[in-house]
Design a protein around this motif. Structure first.
Motif, PDB file in Angstrom:
ATOM      1  N   ILE A   6     -11.571  22.100  48.942  1.00  0.00           N
ATOM      2  CA  ILE A   6     -10.747  22.417  48.140  1.00  0.00           C
ATOM      3  C   ILE A   6      -9.591  23.318  48.433  1.00  0.00           C
ATOM      4  O   ILE A   6      -9.764  24.172  49.135  1.00  0.00           O
ATOM      5  CB  ILE A   6     -11.541  23.645  47.019  1.00  0.00           C
ATOM      6  CG1 ILE A   6     -12.518  22.466  46.216  1.00  0.00           C
ATOM      7  CG2 ILE A   6     -10.719  24.121  45.957  1.00  0.00           C
ATOM      8  CD1 ILE A   6     -13.592  23.648  45.650  1.00  0.00           C
ATOM      9  N   LEU A   7      -8.290  22.976  47.907  1.00  0.00           N
ATOM     10  CA  LEU A   7      -7.148  23.670  48.564  1.00  0.00           C
ATOM     11  C   LEU A   7      -6.460  24.365  47.009  1.00  0.00           C
ATOM     12  O   LEU A   7      -5.782  23.609  46.448  1.00  0.00           O
ATOM     13  CB  LEU A   7      -5.941  22.941  49.182  1.00  0.00           C
ATOM     14  CG  LEU A   7      -6.667  22.087  50.589  1.00  0.00           C
ATOM     15  CD1 LEU A   7      -5.441  21.238  51.017  1.00  0.00           C
ATOM     16  CD2 LEU A   7      -6.875  23.217  51.460  1.00  0.00           C
ATOM     17  N   PRO A   8      -6.447  25.582  46.989  1.00  0.00           N
ATOM     18  CA  PRO A   8      -5.835  26.116  45.846  1.00  0.00           C
ATOM     19  C   PRO A   8      -4.312  26.227  46.593  1.00  0.00           C
ATOM     20  O   PRO A   8      -3.745  26.918  47.561  1.00  0.00           O
ATOM     21  CB  PRO A   8      -6.523  27.529  45.734  1.00  0.00           C
ATOM     22  CG  PRO A   8      -6.976  27.904  47.271  1.00  0.00           C
ATOM     23  CD  PRO A   8      -7.450  26.592  47.800  1.00  0.00           C
ATOM     24  N   ALA A   9      -3.495  25.505  45.573  1.00  0.00           N
ATOM     25  CA  ALA A   9      -2.155  25.527  45.877  1.00  0.00           C
ATOM     26  C   ALA A   9      -1.291  25.711  44.452  1.00  0.00           C
ATOM     27  O   ALA A   9       0.060  25.431  44.575  1.00  0.00           O
ATOM     28  CB  ALA A   9      -1.795  23.875  46.279  1.00  0.00           C
ATOM     29  N   ALA A  10      -1.599  26.719  43.796  1.00  0.00           N
ATOM     30  CA  ALA A  10      -0.704  27.489  42.692  1.00  0.00           C
ATOM     31  C   ALA A  10      -0.523  28.769  42.730  1.00  0.00           C
ATOM     32  O   ALA A  10      -0.013  29.383  41.831  1.00  0.00           O
ATOM     33  CB  ALA A  10      -1.923  27.003  41.371  1.00  0.00           C
ATOM     34  N   GLY A  11      -0.251  29.160  43.920  1.00  0.00           N
ATOM     35  CA  GLY A  11       0.422  30.532  44.165  1.00  0.00           C
ATOM     36  C   GLY A  11       1.479  30.854  44.004  1.00  0.00           C
ATOM     37  O   GLY A  11       2.395  29.749  43.845  1.00  0.00           O
ATOM     38  N   SER A  12       2.188  32.088  43.708  1.00  0.00           N
ATOM     39  CA  SER A  12       3.442  32.345  43.292  1.00  0.00           C
ATOM     40  C   SER A  12       4.296  32.663  44.659  1.00  0.00           C
ATOM     41  O   SER A  12       5.466  32.451  44.682  1.00  0.00           O
ATOM     42  CB  SER A  12       3.565  33.597  42.772  1.00  0.00           C
ATOM     43  OG  SER A  12       2.888  34.732  43.221  1.00  0.00           O
ATOM     44  N   GLY A  13       3.389  33.105  45.731  1.00  0.00           N
ATOM     45  CA  GLY A  13       4.445  33.274  46.881  1.00  0.00           C
ATOM     46  C   GLY A  13       5.359  34.358  46.984  1.00  0.00           C
ATOM     47  O   GLY A  13       6.483  34.215  47.389  1.00  0.00           O
ATOM     48  N   LYS A  14       5.150  35.588  46.155  1.00  0.00           N
ATOM     49  CA  LYS A  14       5.992  36.475  45.791  1.00  0.00           C
ATOM     50  C   LYS A  14       6.386  37.330  47.039  1.00  0.00           C
ATOM     51  O   LYS A  14       7.706  37.344  47.391  1.00  0.00           O
ATOM     52  CB  LYS A  14       5.539  37.590  45.001  1.00  0.00           C
ATOM     53  CG  LYS A  14       5.238  36.999  43.407  1.00  0.00           C
ATOM     54  CD  LYS A  14       4.579  38.025  42.552  1.00  0.00           C
ATOM     55  CE  LYS A  14       4.364  37.571  41.273  1.00  0.00           C
ATOM     56  NZ  LYS A  14       3.883  38.587  40.297  1.00  0.00           N
ATOM     57  N   ARG A  15       5.447  37.225  48.074  1.00  0.00           N
ATOM     58  CA  ARG A  15       6.086  38.158  49.388  1.00  0.00           C
ATOM     59  C   ARG A  15       7.147  37.070  50.357  1.00  0.00           C
ATOM     60  O   ARG A  15       7.660  37.629  51.139  1.00  0.00           O
ATOM     61  CB  ARG A  15       4.754  38.522  50.198  1.00  0.00           C
ATOM     62  CG  ARG A  15       4.075  39.417  49.620  1.00  0.00           C
ATOM     63  CD  ARG A  15       2.844  39.878  50.304  1.00  0.00           C
ATOM     64  NE  ARG A  15       1.810  38.765  50.092  1.00  0.00           N
ATOM     65  CZ  ARG A  15       0.577  39.137  50.697  1.00  0.00           C
ATOM     66  NH1 ARG A  15       0.341  39.887  51.672  1.00  0.00           N
ATOM     67  NH2 ARG A  15      -0.382  37.979  50.511  1.00  0.00           N
TER      68      ARG A  15
END
Length: 228
Positions: A6-15
């Protein structure tokens, strides 16, 4: 040992402050997401990849899968506001697999030998996570003041993949959902059930691409691995 991942790939990447999903940024003219997916695509023991994505990014990710011939993806679930919710959405779709791994899509430098070791330990023990020993001196700090120096010999920096007997992971996710409990990672959900989690020593190269500086590290790792 066969497994699904499972690869969660829905992050926002704010940093990263890149103005887009950091997984679409490129290392050596290829998106970070594809670098990660190719590791599992090339591993014969991996029988299925489950992605959690933002609905608005679904069509673009589907186009990347076609472009780079990533054929093992079984489904693209809608990601949630938190990583845990994204993983749980995928867990609910996985069928007929004994061992399931959860891996950060932004860790493209994991190696197949480490993956296989994790799967083997998860098969025999039920839960295993990747990690590396802490190298720096560790201090406990409160209100800006050092309280004590912590013995680092027993401290590990935890990475992914995290590998589980699927029934163990599914039960942990179900209990967390029922109790409205939000953990820091899947291992924490398994730990709160009282189930032991074992460590598998990983590599310091298995970095998570989080900041712009990590992109520099990533390019250096690729240069060392493939030359040029």
């Amino acid at each position: 040992m066969q497994y699904d991942v499972i690869l969660p790939a829905a992050g926002s990447g704010k940093r990263m402050a890149a103005g887009c999903n950091k997984l679409f940024l490129e290392l050596r003219q290829k998106p970070i997401l594809i670098h990660t997916l190719e590791v599992f695509q090339q591993d014969d023991a991996c029988k299925g990849i489950w992605l959690a994505v933002k609905p608005e990014e679904r069509s673009y990710i589907e186009s990347l899968l076609v472009k780079y011939n990533i054929t093992k993806v079984k489904a693209l679930s809608d990601g949630g506001a938190e990583r845990q919710y994204s993983v749980n959405a995928c867990v609910k779709k996985v069928k007929d697999r004994d061992i399931v791994l959860v891996h950060d899509a932004a860790r493209p430098f994991i190696t197949i030998p480490i993956i296989h070791k994790l799967a083997e330990v998860a098969h025999s023990k039920g839960a295993a996570i990747a990690g590396v020993r802490a190298k720096d001196t560790m201090k406990r700090v409160k209100d800006g003041m050092i309280e004590e120096t912590v013995d680092r010999s027993s401290l590990w920096m935890i990475q992914t993949p995290q590998a589980f007997d699927f029934e163990v992971l599914k039960r942990a996710e179900q209990l967390a959902e029922r109790d409205h409990f939000l953990g820091t990672d899947e291992a924490m959900l398994v730990e709160r059930m009282g189930h032991s989690v074992y460590i598998v020593e990983s590599s310091y190269e298995n970095v998570k691409i989080t900041t712009k500086e990590d992109l520099v590290f990533g390019e250096a790792i690729l240069s060392q691995r493939i030359g040029g």
